[in-house]
Design an enzyme around this catalytic site. Structure first.
Site, PDB file in Angstrom:
ATOM      1  N   TRP A 194      40.222  35.936  34.298  1.00 56.12           N
ATOM      2  CA  TRP A 194      41.474  35.227  33.985  1.00 56.12           C
ATOM      3  C   TRP A 194      42.656  35.677  34.834  1.00 56.12           C
ATOM      4  CZ3 TRP A 194      44.574  39.221  32.911  1.00 56.12           C
ATOM      5  CH2 TRP A 194      44.003  40.366  32.360  1.00 56.12           C
TER       6      TRP A 194
ATOM      7  N   ARG B  93      37.731  31.767  46.151  1.00 50.73           N
ATOM      8  CA  ARG B  93      37.187  32.780  47.059  1.00 50.73           C
ATOM      9  C   ARG B  93      35.659  32.728  47.095  1.00 50.73           C
ATOM     10  NH1 ARG B  93      39.775  38.505  46.453  1.00 50.73           N
ATOM     11  NH2 ARG B  93      38.261  38.905  44.819  1.00 50.73           N
TER      12      ARG B  93
ATOM     13  N   LYS C 129      31.740  28.872  35.586  1.00 49.62           N
ATOM     14  CA  LYS C 129      32.230  29.183  34.241  1.00 49.62           C
ATOM     15  C   LYS C 129      33.621  29.781  34.413  1.00 49.62           C
ATOM     16  CE  LYS C 129      31.616  32.819  31.337  1.00 49.62           C
ATOM     17  NZ  LYS C 129      33.002  32.893  30.842  1.00 49.62           N
TER      18      LYS C 129
ATOM     19  N   GLY D 219      34.733  40.492  37.780  1.00 50.54           N
ATOM     20  CA  GLY D 219      35.101  40.950  36.439  1.00 50.54           C
ATOM     21  C   GLY D 219      34.832  42.441  36.332  1.00 50.54           C
ATOM     22  N   SER D 220      34.673  42.908  35.110  1.00 49.46           N
ATOM     23  CA  SER D 220      34.523  44.353  34.914  1.00 49.46           C
ATOM     24  C   SER D 220      33.131  44.828  35.340  1.00 49.46           C
ATOM     25  CB  SER D 220      34.740  44.702  33.437  1.00 49.46           C
ATOM     26  OG  SER D 220      33.653  44.209  32.684  1.00 49.46           O
TER      27      SER D 220
ATOM     28  N   GLU E 234      32.038  41.398  42.372  1.00 44.98           N
ATOM     29  CA  GLU E 234      33.339  42.045  42.624  1.00 44.98           C
ATOM     30  C   GLU E 234      33.757  42.647  41.302  1.00 44.98           C
ATOM     31  OE1 GLU E 234      34.261  42.461  45.466  1.00 44.98           O
ATOM     32  OE2 GLU E 234      33.360  40.834  46.601  1.00 44.98           O
TER      33      GLU E 234
ATOM     34  N   CYS F 264      42.429  43.973  40.048  1.00 45.14           N
ATOM     35  CA  CYS F 264      41.454  45.067  40.155  1.00 45.14           C
ATOM     36  C   CYS F 264      41.752  45.950  41.361  1.00 45.14           C
ATOM     37  CB  CYS F 264      40.040  44.519  40.188  1.00 45.14           C
ATOM     38  SG  CYS F 264      39.798  43.344  41.488  1.00 45.14           S
TER      39      CYS F 264
ATOM     40  N   GLU G 221      40.411  51.871  34.164  1.00 52.10           N
ATOM     41  CA  GLU G 221      41.229  50.876  34.864  1.00 52.10           C
ATOM     42  C   GLU G 221      42.353  50.458  33.899  1.00 52.10           C
ATOM     43  OE1 GLU G 221      38.809  47.601  36.173  1.00 52.10           O
ATOM     44  OE2 GLU G 221      40.306  46.999  37.650  1.00 52.10           O
TER      45      GLU G 221
HETATM   46  C1  SIN Z   1      41.169  40.854  41.493  1.00 54.29           C
HETATM   47  O1  SIN Z   1      42.003  41.449  40.857  1.00 54.29           O
HETATM   48  O2  SIN Z   1      40.058  40.635  41.000  1.00 54.29           O
HETATM   49  C2  SIN Z   1      41.443  40.313  42.874  1.00 54.29           C
HETATM   50  C3  SIN Z   1      42.662  40.833  43.475  1.00 54.29           C
HETATM   51  C4  SIN Z   1      42.988  40.188  44.778  1.00 54.29           C
HETATM   52  O3  SIN Z   1      42.276  39.284  45.269  1.00 54.29           O
HETATM   53  O4  SIN Z   1      43.967  40.574  45.361  1.00 54.29           O
END
Ligand code: SIN
Length: 475
Positions: A148, A157, A172, A226-227, A248, A282, A379
């Site tokens: 989200w 991406r 999804k 995600g996580s 990722e 992230c 995190e």
């Molecule tokens: C992310 O937080 O999953 C992606 C961050 C970014 O593309 O800069």
């Protein structure tokens, strides 16, 4: 506002009449009721994607490229509308939401340029007996599961390179913020993406939805952001069908400031690395390792910058930090702050949730944080900057690397040789050297260790969505 699912080029309700509410995290008001997909809907979407894939893979690369370029243009032409939707469902300030639309759109432009440059090779076997031809056909149906925090960019991406390579997709979108994805789906169809090439099925039953998508025989790949915790579950499930995966996952980025750093530049970089998109990224700086000689000065400069941040609804003029996504996120940020202060960390500014309606957290700087505190292991995903003073560079690097999450890192020093040496020793897939912004569609995004598998963006990104076939040829 689109609130149905997209399967085979048609907008429809799900096979059950189930729906779910989407909330504005700044006001806690319900803004939409969205059709909730069942596992059967996920299967139907895979079916549609499988049917469409044959023709899409056979479409000339130039034609696919032109369609992707039209997708870029569509998103750019609808920047204001998409940005408002992102702010409405995610909460981030409009300025960040507009930035996200540009970032999201750029993946289409970049991959429209890559679509016509998927190169193989022709070689000769060492024995001289035959030729070795290597080619990169598409994989097939790709299942895309996104978070989200970037309702637009985390989809594009993955989607743009997947389509550029000749795959079709079943997406999804996040349960908390599905509206942007659905609107993007409409725009992609207007841009010329054929029916069934992109399918979008929101759901409340994530586990069963994913099982159905993974078990469809045409599904060949899973791409997830995600996580790490959820990524491990999806990896195990994908292994049942030996699916290719790109993951990722979580981050725990160190932000290193040496005593020779330009402190103003370091604070400016810290504000970007920590606070972009309301600190819910992230790649966000999670642990500030600052040389003891400048730790107090840096902490008070950062505290001053953080206390200047205007928190509020992303629609309000001058706001640069919106709400967190929900009440659970605020509670978990606050627990980390409390456990750090219980162990002696000082609060230089902030230090608690906002008051009243909306899921706000006050921008916070913590001084003198112990390097083994819970807040340095987890995190944070919120506007909290823990500062850990250091004296010994080797020990600092060992502490910075003492995490399973190696996504991003930041290093500030005016000694470029030192900056390069330290960057090379930090176990992270991406390093910002004297820079707080690192994300770029033209650069390979991804992490080391449990931060992920594979890379997105750059020229590496498109090959993740390709098979490698070798033909041993005599002629
Ligand atoms: C992310 O937080 O999953 C992606 C961050 C970014 O593309 O800069």
């Amino acid at each position: 506002m689109q609130n149905q699912m997209l399967i085979g080029g048609e907008w429809r309700d799900g096979s059950s009449s189930e729906r779910f509410d989407v909330e504005n995290p700044a006001t806690e008001e319900v803004i939409a009721s969205v059709a909730a997909g069942s596992p059967g809907d996920a299967t139907a979407a895979c079916e549609a994607a499988a049917t469409a894939q044959v023709a899409w893979a056979a479409t000339a690369p130039r034609q696919r490229a032109e369609i992707l370029r039209a997708c870029w243009q569509k998103l750019i032409d609808h920047t204001d509308e998409l940005a408002r939707l992102i702010t409405l469902e995610h909460g981030k300030p409009l300025v960040d939401a507009r930035g996200e639309v540009a970032y999201a759109a750029e993946f289409f432009r970049w991959n429209s340029e890559e679509a016509v440059r998927i190169h193989g090779s022709l070689g000769i076997a060492p024995s001289g007996a035959n030729r070795i031809i290597v080619r990169h056909p598409p994989i097939g149906v790709v299942v895309i599961v996104t978070p989200w925090n970037f309702p637009a960019a985390m989809i594009t991406r993955k989607l743009a390179p997947a389509l550029a390579a000749g795959n079709t997709a079943v997406i999804k979108p996040p349960r908390e913020a599905p509206l942007t994805a659905l609107r993007i789906g409409e725009l992609l169809i207007e841009a010329g993406v054929p029916a069934g090439v992109v399918n979008i099925v929101p759901t409340l039953q994530s586990g069963a939805w994913f099982d159905a998508a993974v078990d469809h025989p045409a599904t060949r790949m899973v791409s997830f952001t995600g996580s790490t915790e959820v990524g491990i579950v999806l990896l195990k499930r994908s292994a049942d069908r030996v699916l290719k995966t790109v993951m990722e996952l979580g981050g725990n980025a160190p932000f290193v400031v040496f005593d020779d750093a330009d402190l103003e530049a370091a604070v400016e970089g810290a504000m970007v690395a920590k606070m972009r998109h309301s600190a819910e990224t992230c790649t966000a700086a999670n642990r500030f390792f600052v040389h003891a000689a400048v730790a107090d000065e840096f902490t008070s400069m950062l505290a001053a910058a953080m206390s200047d941040v205007r928190v509020g609804s992303g629609f309000d003029e001058g706001v640069t930090c919106g709400p967190m996504i929900n009440a659970k996120a605020v509670a978990s940020i606050n627990e980390l702050v409390t456990s750090a202060t219980d162990r002696g960390a000082t609060v230089a500014t902030g230090g608690g949730p906002g008051e009243g309606v909306g899921h706000f957290y006050r921008p916070t700087v913590l001084g003198n944080v112990m390097s083994d505190s819970e807040i340095t292991r987890e995190e944070i995903f919120g506007p909290v900057a823990p500062v850990i003073p250091f004296e010994d560079t080797d020990q600092m690097i060992a502490d910075a690397n003492h995490t399973e999450l190696g996504l991003a890192a930041y290093v500030f020093t005016t000694d470029l040789a030192r900056g390069m040496k330290v960057s090379e020793r930090i176990q992270a897939g991406m390093v910002g050297l004297n820079r707080g912004a690192i994300s770029d569609p033209a650069a390979p995004f991804g992490g080391m260790k449990q931060s992920g598998l594979g890379r997105e963006g750059a020229s590496e990104g498109i090959y993740e969505f390709c098979e490698t076939q070798y033909i041993a040829a005599n002629w």
